[in-house]
Design an enzyme around this catalytic site. Structure first.
Site, PDB file in Angstrom:
ATOM      1  CG  ASP A  80     -25.575 -22.582  81.838  1.00 43.82           C
ATOM      2  OD1 ASP A  80     -26.246 -22.392  82.066  1.00 43.82           O
ATOM      3  OD2 ASP A  80     -24.355 -21.902  83.223  1.00 43.82           O
ATOM      4  CD  GLU A 124     -30.192 -22.772  81.013  1.00 46.25           C
ATOM      5  OE1 GLU A 124     -30.111 -21.553  80.820  1.00 46.25           O
ATOM      6  OE2 GLU A 124     -29.627 -23.177  82.067  1.00 46.25           O
ATOM      7  CG  ASP A 159     -21.658 -20.353  84.938  1.00 40.87           C
ATOM      8  OD1 ASP A 159     -22.433 -19.742  84.308  1.00 40.87           O
ATOM      9  OD2 ASP A 159     -20.721 -19.019  85.406  1.00 40.87           O
TER      10      ASP A 159
END
EC number: 3.1.21.10
Length: 167
Positions: free
Chosen positions: A8, A67, A139
């Protein structure tokens, strides 16, 4: 069993999570790379690259789930996020790892059943799916969600081909 690194990316905090895709899927490690606010963008990007390169060398993942960038109202923020993704991608490509990219809504759909799930719901489902005693940091949970989404798509290749997973 395939080891998957989920990332991420962020210009201030980059989350990571590694799982072994098997029966059951098992947590290997998770955490965050916290980057100092006072550091310039170039230094933070270097730390993302170095941190992920070290993580890859230590844990030897075989595939990566990253992502994708979401559309952000603030152009400067979107550009910094794009740079962070670039540093993460470069670390993975330098290590010869295949990278699959997933939209945030696709990850949320795969993990929580709704593309509009909030961070609390995603964290709860990551904790439940990996049978963790405590929830990871936001996160890290998002990175683990990306890895779990990729594991799901690996087991259902037709689904991956039709739902926006990009390699």
């Amino acid at each position: 069993m395939t080891r998957i690194l989920g990332i991420d990316p962020g210009s201030r905090v980059t989350g990571y999570g590694i799982v072994d895709d098997g029966r059951p899927t098992r947590l290997v490690t998770e955490g965050t790379l916290r980057l100092p606010r006072q550091a310039g963008l170039a230094e933070r990007l270097g730390r993302i690259f170095d941190g992920l390169a070290e993580l890859i060398a230590e844990h030897r993942p075989q595939e990566v789930a990253l992502e994708q960038v979401f559309v952000h109202r603030n152009a400067d923020t979107a550009l910094k996020l794009g740079h962070a993704r670039g540093a993460a991608l470069t670390a993975c490509v330098q290590a010869g790892l295949p990278v699959a990219e997933y939209a945030p809504a696709r990850i949320k759909q795969a993990i929580a059943g709704s593309g509009r799930a909030d961070k609390t719901q995603v964290g709860y489902m990551v904790r439940a799916l990996l049978r963790l005693r405590t929830s990871p940091a936001e996160d890290a949970a998002d990175a683990l969600a990306a890895a779990l989404c990729h594991a799901h798509h690996r087991s259902a290749p037709l689904t991956a081909a039709t739902t926006g997973a990009r390699r």
